[in-house]
Scaffold this active site. Sequence first.
Site, PDB file in Angstrom:
ATOM      1  N   SER A 136      35.162  36.401  41.037  1.00  0.00           N
ATOM      2  CA  SER A 136      33.924  37.157  40.865  1.00  0.00           C
ATOM      3  C   SER A 136      32.757  36.270  41.272  1.00  0.00           C
ATOM      4  O   SER A 136      32.822  35.039  41.170  1.00  0.00           O
ATOM      5  CB  SER A 136      33.744  37.581  39.399  1.00  0.00           C
ATOM      6  OG  SER A 136      32.441  38.103  39.181  1.00  0.00           O
ATOM      7  N   TYR A 149      33.205  34.759  30.528  1.00  0.00           N
ATOM      8  CA  TYR A 149      33.617  35.408  31.769  1.00  0.00           C
ATOM      9  C   TYR A 149      33.274  34.543  32.975  1.00  0.00           C
ATOM     10  O   TYR A 149      34.118  34.317  33.861  1.00  0.00           O
ATOM     11  CB  TYR A 149      32.941  36.773  31.877  1.00  0.00           C
ATOM     12  CG  TYR A 149      33.320  37.556  33.109  1.00  0.00           C
ATOM     13  CD1 TYR A 149      34.574  38.158  33.210  1.00  0.00           C
ATOM     14  CD2 TYR A 149      32.430  37.714  34.167  1.00  0.00           C
ATOM     15  CE1 TYR A 149      34.927  38.892  34.339  1.00  0.00           C
ATOM     16  CE2 TYR A 149      32.772  38.440  35.295  1.00  0.00           C
ATOM     17  CZ  TYR A 149      34.020  39.022  35.377  1.00  0.00           C
ATOM     18  OH  TYR A 149      34.359  39.741  36.501  1.00  0.00           O
TER      19      TYR A 149
END
Length: 265
Positions: A136, A149
């Site tokens: 990501s 995250y």
Amino acid sequence: SAFGKLPPEILARLLAQNGMKVGLNDVNPKLLEQTMAEFSAAGLTALALPADVSALYPATAAEVNAMVARAEAELGPLWLLVNNAGVFNAGPTVDLPEAAWDQAFAVDAKGVFLCSQAALRVMLPRRQGRIVNIASIAGQIVRTGQIAYCSAKAAVIHFTRCLAVEVASQGITVNCLCPGMTWTEMLQTSAAERGLKLRAAIAQPACRNLDQHQRRERANGGRALMGRLIQKSDFPDAFARSQSVQHGAAAGDRDLGRRVVGLAA
């Protein structure tokens, strides 16, 4: 996998439509069953491989090894592994439960390690194979309130680099995609839980209390400059490049990079 960011119907469908024998993994039996039904309706075939790759339980490594073994037994030699399992949590670091940190690394990072390790055990003796990790942009930029995250995705990016160099001379390439903010069910659920209105937030300019470099970083990485989020349908081209035979000379790339079998895990 969780497939929260890039559902299996996008990547796995691309593989199946290009002649690959595809194995689909999901920790959620209902979602896996639904995906298999969608494949069948589209005239595509796939092997359902329910398993938990999250490393939250002692049996996980054995479960992952068994999944790869079954894929090889029923589909043939494993040529491509897609590591796409992911979870997302958010909140101030000072209030973040330890369990939330552990879950992010168990699914987003260690799951990648376990699946890659199991795949390499069958790929290396044949000296051919592709591993594609879905990371990501959050692993490259700063996002406040998303420390678990972001950290886990950063680990995936560096894992990709290290493994790519380690196995490049043995016929295996390892690459990862780093998508920006993508319009998915996981994002919508997370936004709703935090009371965020996504469509309004997309159009907001970068914060003016940041210095010039930070504003540019946020504008390019954390905001949607064209007034839209990335759509799931935007990924096939970047994904196809990351796993293609023609791309075999490159490894460690970060994009968005005969009988073959793809296991979307």
